[in-house]
Write an enzyme that holds these catalytic residues in place. Structure first.
Site, PDB file in Angstrom:
ATOM      1  N   THR A  47      46.910  40.713  34.831  1.00 37.61           N
ATOM      2  CA  THR A  47      46.207  40.233  36.026  1.00 37.61           C
ATOM      3  C   THR A  47      47.170  39.551  36.983  1.00 37.61           C
ATOM      4  O   THR A  47      47.081  39.725  38.196  1.00 37.61           O
ATOM      5  CB  THR A  47      45.057  39.281  35.639  1.00 37.61           C
ATOM      6  OG1 THR A  47      44.158  39.973  34.768  1.00 37.61           O
ATOM      7  CG2 THR A  47      44.303  38.795  36.867  1.00 37.61           C
ATOM      8  N   CYS A  48      48.108  38.805  36.446  1.00 37.52           N
ATOM      9  CA  CYS A  48      49.079  38.088  37.276  1.00 37.52           C
ATOM     10  C   CYS A  48      49.929  39.062  38.082  1.00 37.52           C
ATOM     11  O   CYS A  48      50.157  38.860  39.278  1.00 37.52           O
ATOM     12  CB  CYS A  48      49.974  37.207  36.407  1.00 37.52           C
ATOM     13  SG  CYS A  48      49.055  36.091  35.322  1.00 37.52           S
TER      14      CYS A  48
END
Length: 161
Positions: A47-48
């Site tokens: 996600t990052c």
């Protein structure tokens, strides 16, 4: 958890600015400035890397148009990992904060134990608006979410202050 309208703690940090590792203090990078800091659990995580960082890169000019001087991404990773992560992106406008020992993350009370995922102590996913060393807005995600720390969310908040 640290309160909004509190001063940032006076903590030594390492930032990565356009591929260069710089020793500084959090109060120095926010002194007489308006900045955004968004925190992620770790560099190179899904996600990052696939959402959070790219969304802030795409929103950078919009944040600047709202009077933001600098945009920072904090992760509990060492400076070499953060530098390598920054090199994955063509646009290096986002300045990275390598909080390797989680000193800043813990002082902000934004640490989370990700040991169950074999990641150890990391930062919660968050975003904050800081004006002259003072935290004006702080958004902390619920576990597994990516909503209130997204750039579009904080841009809407900036429009109301």
């Amino acid at each position: 958890m640290i309160d909004v309208l509190k001063n940032l703690p006076d903590i030594k940090i390492r930032i990565i600015k356009k591929g260069i590792i710089i020793d500084t203090k959090i109060n120095e990078i926010s002194k007489k400035k308006k900045i955004i800091i968004f925190g992620v659990p770790g560099a190179f995580t899904s996600t990052c890397s696939n959402k959070h960082m790219p969304d802030y890169i795409r929103s950078y000019n919009q944040l600047k148009s709202k009077g933001i001087d600098d945009v920072f991404c904090l992760a509990v990773n060492d400076p070499s990992v953060m530098k390598s992560w920054q090199e994955n992106y063509n646009d290096k406008k986002i300045i990275l904060i390598a909080d390797g020992n989680a000193d800043l993350t813990k002082a902000l009370e934004l640490d989370k134990d990700y040991s169950a995922s074999y990641m150890g102590i990391r930062s919660k996913r968050f975003s904050m608006f800081v004006r002259d060393k003072k935290i004006m807005i702080l958004n902390i995600e619920e576990s597994g979410q990516y909503k209130v720390s997204a750039p579009n969310y904080i841009i809407k908040q900036l429009e109301s202050i």
